[in-house]
Design an enzyme around this catalytic site. Sequence first.
Site, PDB file in Angstrom:
ATOM      1  N   ARG A  52       0.831  -1.204   0.000  1.00 55.37           N
ATOM      2  CA  ARG A  52       0.000   0.000   0.000  1.00 55.37           C
ATOM      3  C   ARG A  52       0.872   1.263   0.000  1.00 55.37           C
ATOM      4  O   ARG A  52       0.441   2.320  -0.408  1.00 55.37           O
ATOM      5  CB  ARG A  52      -0.960   0.016   1.192  1.00 55.37           C
ATOM      6  CG  ARG A  52      -2.134   0.966   0.966  1.00 55.37           C
ATOM      7  CD  ARG A  52      -3.034   1.081   2.171  1.00 55.37           C
ATOM      8  NE  ARG A  52      -2.304   1.596   3.288  1.00 55.37           N
ATOM      9  CZ  ARG A  52      -2.311   1.069   4.513  1.00 55.37           C
ATOM     10  NH1 ARG A  52      -3.032   0.010   4.774  1.00 55.37           N
ATOM     11  NH2 ARG A  52      -1.611   1.608   5.483  1.00 55.37           N
ATOM     12  N   TYR A 104     -11.191  20.544 -15.256  1.00 55.62           N
ATOM     13  CA  TYR A 104     -11.823  19.229 -15.331  1.00 55.62           C
ATOM     14  C   TYR A 104     -13.025  19.210 -14.381  1.00 55.62           C
ATOM     15  O   TYR A 104     -12.871  19.438 -13.181  1.00 55.62           O
ATOM     16  CB  TYR A 104     -10.824  18.127 -14.990  1.00 55.62           C
ATOM     17  CG  TYR A 104     -11.486  16.778 -14.927  1.00 55.62           C
ATOM     18  CD1 TYR A 104     -12.179  16.272 -16.025  1.00 55.62           C
ATOM     19  CD2 TYR A 104     -11.456  16.021 -13.773  1.00 55.62           C
ATOM     20  CE1 TYR A 104     -12.812  15.045 -15.963  1.00 55.62           C
ATOM     21  CE2 TYR A 104     -12.083  14.792 -13.701  1.00 55.62           C
ATOM     22  CZ  TYR A 104     -12.769  14.318 -14.801  1.00 55.62           C
ATOM     23  OH  TYR A 104     -13.419  13.115 -14.727  1.00 55.62           O
ATOM     24  N   ASP A 177      -2.431  20.773 -13.771  1.00 57.34           N
ATOM     25  CA  ASP A 177      -3.013  19.597 -14.419  1.00 57.34           C
ATOM     26  C   ASP A 177      -2.576  19.668 -15.880  1.00 57.34           C
ATOM     27  O   ASP A 177      -3.083  20.459 -16.665  1.00 57.34           O
ATOM     28  CB  ASP A 177      -4.550  19.615 -14.300  1.00 57.34           C
ATOM     29  CG  ASP A 177      -5.198  18.391 -14.958  1.00 57.34           C
ATOM     30  OD1 ASP A 177      -4.523  17.727 -15.780  1.00 57.34           O
ATOM     31  OD2 ASP A 177      -6.375  18.123 -14.673  1.00 57.34           O
ATOM     32  N   LYS A 202      -5.239   9.020 -19.505  1.00 57.70           N
ATOM     33  CA  LYS A 202      -5.324   9.643 -20.838  1.00 57.70           C
ATOM     34  C   LYS A 202      -4.048   9.358 -21.641  1.00 57.70           C
ATOM     35  O   LYS A 202      -3.754   8.219 -21.904  1.00 57.70           O
ATOM     36  CB  LYS A 202      -5.600  11.142 -20.666  1.00 57.70           C
ATOM     37  CG  LYS A 202      -6.745  11.450 -19.691  1.00 57.70           C
ATOM     38  CD  LYS A 202      -8.047  10.869 -20.178  1.00 57.70           C
ATOM     39  CE  LYS A 202      -9.281  11.320 -19.443  1.00 57.70           C
ATOM     40  NZ  LYS A 202      -9.604  10.710 -18.172  1.00 57.70           N
TER      41      LYS A 202
HETATM   42  C1  LIG Z   1      -7.906  17.165 -17.576  1.00 59.19           C
HETATM   43  C2  LIG Z   1      -8.287  16.046 -16.656  1.00 59.19           C
HETATM   44  N1  LIG Z   1      -7.839  16.070 -15.397  1.00 59.19           N
HETATM   45  C3  LIG Z   1      -8.158  15.075 -14.520  1.00 59.19           C
HETATM   46  C4  LIG Z   1      -8.979  14.025 -14.898  1.00 59.19           C
HETATM   47  C5  LIG Z   1      -9.335  12.967 -13.892  1.00 59.19           C
HETATM   48  O1  LIG Z   1      -8.631  11.808 -14.175  1.00 59.19           O
HETATM   49  P1  LIG Z   1      -9.153  10.316 -13.836  1.00 59.19           P
HETATM   50  O2  LIG Z   1     -10.363  10.072 -14.682  1.00 59.19           O
HETATM   51  O3  LIG Z   1      -7.966   9.469 -14.194  1.00 59.19           O
HETATM   52  O4  LIG Z   1      -9.459  10.292 -12.402  1.00 59.19           O
HETATM   53  C6  LIG Z   1      -9.473  13.981 -16.198  1.00 59.19           C
HETATM   54  C7  LIG Z   1     -10.370  12.887 -16.619  1.00 59.19           C
HETATM   55  O5  LIG Z   1     -11.094  13.001 -17.593  1.00 59.19           O
HETATM   56  C8  LIG Z   1      -9.117  15.016 -17.101  1.00 59.19           C
HETATM   57  O6  LIG Z   1      -9.582  15.037 -18.360  1.00 59.19           O
END
Ligand SMILES: Cc1ncc(COP(=O)(O)O)c(C=O)c1O
Length: 387
Positions: A52, A104, A177, A202
């Site tokens: 973990r 997001y 991000d 992604k």
């Molecule tokens: C720009 C962006 N940040 C964060 C996330 C969140 O990622 P996860 O779906 O892997 O939790 C996403 C998911 O679509 C995203 O497009």
Amino acid sequence: MSKEKYRPETLAAQGMGRIAQPYLEIAPAIHVSTTYERAADGTYPGKRIYSRADNPTYDAAEALVASLENAAGAMLFSSGQSAAAALFQSLAPGDGILAPRNMYWALRKWLLDFAVHWGLRVELYENASLDDLAAKAATHRPRVIWIETPANPTWEVTDIAAASAIARKHGAIVAVDSTSATPFLTRPIELGAAIVMHSATKYLNGHSDVIAGALATAADDALWQRIRYVRGSGGGVLGPFEAWLVLRGMRTLHLRVAACSSNALAIAERFHRHPKLPHVLYPGLPSHPQHDTARKQQRGPGAMLSFDLGSLEAARRFLNQVKICALAESLGGVESLISLPALMTHASMPKEVQERIGISDGLVRLSVGIEDLEDIIADLDQALLYV
Ligand SMILES: Cc1ncc(COP(=O)(O)O)c(C=O)c1O
């Protein structure tokens, strides 16, 4: 393999080189053990305790993320959301977060709902507006300035270097991000950011077959150790097989990002003068409001674009006809995906908030894949006849 000597493409292709002793395997092994043997004196000769906290399968993947981001370290998480949440959970009650109005959607919701409920102060700034960012940083006194660039799904580009200068002035850090930019287009740490986050679901993985997240850090400091504690104690860890899939995906990251981006640029250039597509949102187009910033901080414009078909009815007719791109959430895979944010990802958002962040009923988002360019264009062309 010495990290300094080789370019990111070489490190990625080789998955950080041969790591698996004693067989010198070219593909790394997957370590499934949850626990490790102690010596009679209570020490851990294998230097591992319990999975973990971490897992040997993470080692090459984390080293590669760190190397691609020019970071002091990286950590994998069970999702992009859990990676971002680990950073925010490392803060103390009363700490401030300055986040973009458009980001997001699920993380925005988590910040405004969960994080606020937990006692963090959250304020929103206008995407890409350094004036608004500076003014809010002065009044809100944040500990973290969160940036998403280009910001999903309208692709505003925020100047990371300028935002980092603002953050320094106010004793804050910048966390980015960088999911849609990928380390091959932007390296936020080189521009002054302290933390970089990826939804590894992604582009890093790139095959739409694993949910994963990653953080990279500019410094192995107290905050980073706190994040490590949040991951190990909270348990938001990735399974070894998923970590292995992320590493395998990253070995072709540079090829995939180059191919998707070149397809996206060609599609954007072709469609932005189309009479039925008056608004193509894409950082690679000179008409994009932050085109110059994108050119400055990105090695390429990326593979995400959106366009406005004017109404929900028109968007529905179009999406009914598109054949190559599947109608689905998510992005960054080798296959093209198309989505309608107003009815899909952003459906839970009040209409006025959707409008405020530029999500009109007819806005269609396209994650461009690596299919044959002429096939994608022909498909979009025929679907546009129905708009
Ligand atoms: C720009 C962006 N940040 C964060 C996330 C969140 O990622 P996860 O779906 O892997 O939790 C996403 C998911 O679509 C995203 O497009």
